[in-house]
Motif scaffolding. Sequence first.
Motif, mmCIF file in Angstrom:
data_model
loop_
_atom_site.group_PDB
_atom_site.id
_atom_site.type_symbol
_atom_site.label_atom_id
_atom_site.label_comp_id
_atom_site.label_asym_id
_atom_site.label_seq_id
_atom_site.Cartn_x
_atom_site.Cartn_y
_atom_site.Cartn_z
ATOM 1 N N ILE A 1 17.764 -12.155 -7.686
ATOM 2 C CA ILE A 1 17.319 -11.422 -8.872
ATOM 3 C C ILE A 1 17.249 -9.940 -8.519
ATOM 4 C CG2 ILE A 1 15.372 -11.021 -10.436
ATOM 5 C CD1 ILE A 1 14.730 -13.986 -10.193
ATOM 6 N N ASN A 2 17.825 -9.100 -9.362
ATOM 7 C CA ASN A 2 17.768 -7.657 -9.133
ATOM 8 C C ASN A 2 16.361 -7.146 -9.384
ATOM 9 O OD1 ASN A 2 20.546 -7.318 -8.585
ATOM 10 N ND2 ASN A 2 20.976 -7.445 -10.769
ATOM 11 N N LEU A 3 15.835 -6.371 -8.458
ATOM 12 C CA LEU A 3 14.508 -5.778 -8.603
ATOM 13 C C LEU A 3 14.576 -4.342 -9.083
ATOM 14 C CD1 LEU A 3 12.857 -7.168 -5.360
ATOM 15 C CD2 LEU A 3 12.769 -8.110 -7.674
ATOM 16 N N TYR A 4 15.750 -3.706 -8.910
ATOM 17 C CA TYR A 4 15.919 -2.299 -9.282
ATOM 18 C C TYR A 4 17.194 -2.116 -10.092
ATOM 19 C CZ TYR A 4 12.341 -1.572 -5.775
ATOM 20 O OH TYR A 4 11.178 -1.631 -5.070
ATOM 21 N N LYS A 5 17.175 -1.166 -11.015
ATOM 22 C CA LYS A 5 18.356 -0.797 -11.792
ATOM 23 C C LYS A 5 19.281 0.038 -10.918
ATOM 24 C CE LYS A 5 15.579 -0.649 -15.974
ATOM 25 N NZ LYS A 5 14.992 0.211 -17.011
ATOM 26 N N ALA A 6 20.471 0.319 -11.416
ATOM 27 C CA ALA A 6 21.452 1.109 -10.657
ATOM 28 C C ALA A 6 20.930 2.499 -10.316
ATOM 29 C CB ALA A 6 22.752 1.222 -11.436
ATOM 30 N N ASP A 7 20.049 3.052 -11.162
ATOM 31 C CA ASP A 7 19.498 4.398 -10.899
ATOM 32 C C ASP A 7 18.304 4.386 -9.949
ATOM 33 O OD1 ASP A 7 17.392 3.436 -12.420
ATOM 34 O OD2 ASP A 7 17.628 4.886 -14.054
ATOM 35 N N GLY A 8 17.921 3.207 -9.453
ATOM 36 C CA GLY A 8 16.821 3.101 -8.503
ATOM 37 C C GLY A 8 15.463 2.832 -9.127
ATOM 38 N N SER A 9 15.372 2.821 -10.444
ATOM 39 C CA SER A 9 14.089 2.545 -11.093
ATOM 40 C C SER A 9 13.835 1.041 -11.114
ATOM 41 C CB SER A 9 14.068 3.127 -12.504
ATOM 42 O OG SER A 9 15.055 2.518 -13.311
ATOM 43 N N PRO A 10 12.558 0.632 -10.997
ATOM 44 C CA PRO A 10 12.253 -0.800 -10.949
ATOM 45 C C PRO A 10 12.522 -1.488 -12.285
ATOM 46 C CG PRO A 10 10.236 0.485 -10.957
ATOM 47 C CD PRO A 10 11.358 1.452 -10.864
ATOM 48 N N ILE A 11 12.937 -2.740 -12.205
ATOM 49 C CA ILE A 11 13.132 -3.560 -13.399
ATOM 50 C C ILE A 11 11.790 -4.187 -13.740
ATOM 51 C CG2 ILE A 11 14.229 -5.647 -14.303
ATOM 52 C CD1 ILE A 11 16.661 -4.969 -12.622
ATOM 53 N N THR A 12 11.375 -4.060 -14.984
ATOM 54 C CA THR A 12 10.117 -4.652 -15.432
ATOM 55 C C THR A 12 10.384 -5.564 -16.619
ATOM 56 O OG1 THR A 12 9.675 -2.796 -16.913
ATOM 57 C CG2 THR A 12 8.772 -2.639 -14.691
ATOM 58 N N GLY A 13 9.460 -6.466 -16.869
ATOM 59 C CA GLY A 13 9.574 -7.342 -18.035
ATOM 60 C C GLY A 13 10.339 -8.620 -17.741
ATOM 61 N N ASP A 14 10.972 -9.116 -18.769
ATOM 62 C CA ASP A 14 11.664 -10.400 -18.739
ATOM 63 C C ASP A 14 12.957 -10.311 -17.921
ATOM 64 O OD1 ASP A 14 12.756 -12.878 -19.281
ATOM 65 O OD2 ASP A 14 12.946 -12.551 -21.428
ATOM 66 N N VAL A 15 13.065 -11.130 -16.893
ATOM 67 C CA VAL A 15 14.280 -11.170 -16.068
ATOM 68 C C VAL A 15 15.003 -12.514 -16.212
ATOM 69 C CG1 VAL A 15 13.485 -9.484 -14.368
ATOM 70 C CG2 VAL A 15 13.006 -11.918 -14.020
ATOM 71 N N SER A 16 14.661 -13.274 -17.248
ATOM 72 C CA SER A 16 15.242 -14.607 -17.404
ATOM 73 C C SER A 16 16.754 -14.571 -17.616
ATOM 74 C CB SER A 16 14.570 -15.365 -18.546
ATOM 75 O OG SER A 16 14.736 -14.688 -19.771
ATOM 76 N N ASN A 17 17.312 -13.434 -18.056
ATOM 77 C CA ASN A 17 18.768 -13.354 -18.204
ATOM 78 C C ASN A 17 19.479 -13.374 -16.856
ATOM 79 O OD1 ASN A 17 17.901 -10.796 -17.473
ATOM 80 N ND2 ASN A 17 19.450 -9.745 -18.681
ATOM 81 N N GLN A 18 18.742 -13.230 -15.763
ATOM 82 C CA GLN A 18 19.330 -13.298 -14.422
ATOM 83 C C GLN A 18 19.261 -14.710 -13.830
ATOM 84 O OE1 GLN A 18 18.557 -10.026 -11.665
ATOM 85 N NE2 GLN A 18 17.261 -9.119 -13.253
#
Length: 61
Positions: A17-34
């Motif tokens: 599961i990706n924890l960070y976006k391509a720009d380096g900012s953290p991913i928050t919220g729903d990650v069920s699409n992964q």
Amino acid sequence: MYGWSKDLFFAPENPSINLYKADGSPITGDVSNQIKLWDNGTRINQRPGVNVIHPGTGDQA
């Protein structure tokens, strides 16, 4: 597995599961699409249950 599954399982696509976006900012919220439903392919696809006969020998406790 702690239940009847017939070799289906939920897991992320490799590597994880990706924890960070391509720009380096953290991913928050729903990650069920992964998360995807995978089929291990080792059993016949049928409704799981206590009456299903499984090949092989069961573990003895």
